[in-house]
Scaffold this active site. Structure first.
Site, PDB file in Angstrom:
ATOM      1  N   TYR A  24     -17.266 -15.793 -54.721  1.00 35.22           N
ATOM      2  CA  TYR A  24     -17.930 -17.001 -54.236  1.00 35.22           C
ATOM      3  C   TYR A  24     -17.016 -17.964 -53.485  1.00 35.22           C
ATOM      4  CZ  TYR A  24     -21.605 -15.284 -57.291  1.00 35.22           C
ATOM      5  OH  TYR A  24     -22.570 -14.496 -57.872  1.00 35.22           O
ATOM      6  N   HIS A 102     -26.822 -17.879 -49.077  1.00 31.82           N
ATOM      7  CA  HIS A 102     -26.060 -17.269 -50.180  1.00 31.82           C
ATOM      8  C   HIS A 102     -24.610 -17.152 -49.760  1.00 31.82           C
ATOM      9  CE1 HIS A 102     -29.703 -16.302 -52.326  1.00 31.82           C
ATOM     10  NE2 HIS A 102     -30.203 -15.887 -51.176  1.00 31.82           N
TER      11      HIS A 102
HETATM   12  O1  CA2 Z   1     -24.164 -15.521 -53.285  1.00 30.31           O
HETATM   13  C1  CA2 Z   1     -24.822 -16.495 -53.694  1.00 30.31           C
HETATM   14  O2  CA2 Z   1     -24.711 -17.623 -53.202  1.00 30.31           O
HETATM   15  C2  CA2 Z   1     -25.767 -16.312 -54.880  1.00 30.31           C
HETATM   16  O3  CA2 Z   1     -26.933 -17.100 -54.633  1.00 30.31           O
HETATM   17  C3  CA2 Z   1     -25.026 -16.840 -56.092  1.00 30.31           C
HETATM   18  C4  CA2 Z   1     -25.775 -16.613 -57.418  1.00 30.31           C
HETATM   19  C5  CA2 Z   1     -26.220 -15.156 -57.547  1.00 30.31           C
HETATM   20  O4  CA2 Z   1     -27.006 -15.003 -58.712  1.00 30.31           O
HETATM   21  C6  CA2 Z   1     -27.005 -14.703 -56.334  1.00 30.31           C
HETATM   22  O5  CA2 Z   1     -27.340 -13.346 -56.510  1.00 30.31           O
HETATM   23  C7  CA2 Z   1     -26.200 -14.874 -55.069  1.00 30.31           C
HETATM   24  C8  CA2 Z   1     -24.880 -16.941 -58.614  1.00 30.31           C
HETATM   25  C9  CA2 Z   1     -24.252 -18.266 -58.581  1.00 30.31           C
HETATM   26  C10 CA2 Z   1     -23.145 -18.283 -59.583  1.00 30.31           C
HETATM   27  O6  CA2 Z   1     -22.146 -19.151 -59.157  1.00 30.31           O
HETATM   28  C11 CA2 Z   1     -20.916 -19.059 -59.710  1.00 30.31           C
HETATM   29  C12 CA2 Z   1     -19.914 -19.747 -59.091  1.00 30.31           C
HETATM   30  C13 CA2 Z   1     -18.639 -19.676 -59.590  1.00 30.31           C
HETATM   31  C14 CA2 Z   1     -18.379 -18.961 -60.731  1.00 30.31           C
HETATM   32  C15 CA2 Z   1     -19.379 -18.275 -61.357  1.00 30.31           C
HETATM   33  C16 CA2 Z   1     -20.660 -18.335 -60.850  1.00 30.31           C
END
Ligand code: CA2
Length: 163
Positions: A24, A102
């Site tokens: 991310y 995303h």
């Molecule tokens: O890629 C993306 O932006 C997502 O929307 C992020 C979501 C995921 O479930 C989607 O499939 C794709 C997850 C967000 C989690 O964010 C975190 C950030 C830092 C550390 C852990 C999780």
């Protein structure tokens, strides 16, 4: 005729910059929100931001956006992308155009991430470009709103335009 944007982020995106930087990125959500507000302000617009880990809170914010005159929404729904009929229904109900963003390329990941309940009713979808994806979405939103305003002005003055 202000250009009012709303940036929405769903569950767990408050953790950005603290964990899983390989997936991310290392930019925090506060940095993304700050840059987005500055970007909108520089174009003469306004941008409000909201993040929640709760589906209902996001839905309430979308409903409020309608009465607050929000012109366009940029949303990263997080994991709700792949599960939430209710979020889809809220966006469809208020009929505010929105762009889905995303950070990661959901099409290169697990199969369950490759289905979005929102994409087919979004103006467009940006994925896999990290925090840059938000900047591109906001740029597009601002340009689209500016050209809509110009067309409205031209229409209002149509009787005075000499062709
Ligand atoms: O890629 C993306 O932006 C997502 O929307 C992020 C979501 C995921 O479930 C989607 O499939 C794709 C997850 C967000 C989690 O964010 C975190 C950030 C830092 C550390 C852990 C999780």
């Amino acid at each position: 005729m202000a250009k009012n944007l709303l940036l929405l982020n769903g569950p767990n995106l408050n953790l950005l910059g603290t964990r899983e930087p390989e997936v991310y990125g290392s930019t925090s959500l506060a940095d993304i929100e700050q840059a987005a507000a500055a970007q909108a302000g520089a174009a003469g617009g306004n941008l409000a931001s909201f993040q929640s880990n709760h589906e209902g809170a996001l839905i309430d914010r979308i409903h409020a956006a309608k009465t607050q005159g929000i012109d366009m929404i940029v949303i990263n729904p997080g994991g709700l992308t792949h599960t939430s009929v209710a979020l889809r229904d809220a966006l469809a109900a208020v009929a505010i155009p929105f762009i889905e963003v995303h950070l990661s390329n959901i099409h290169r990941r697990e199969e369950f991430r490759q289905r979005s309940f929102l994409s087919d009713i979004a103006i467009g979808v940006i994925c896999g470009l990290g925090a840059e994806g938000y900047r591109l979405a906001i740029d597009f939103a601002l340009k689209t709103l500016i050209s809509t305003i110009c067309m409205q002005i031209a229409y209002n003055f149509r009787d005075f335009i000499v062709y």
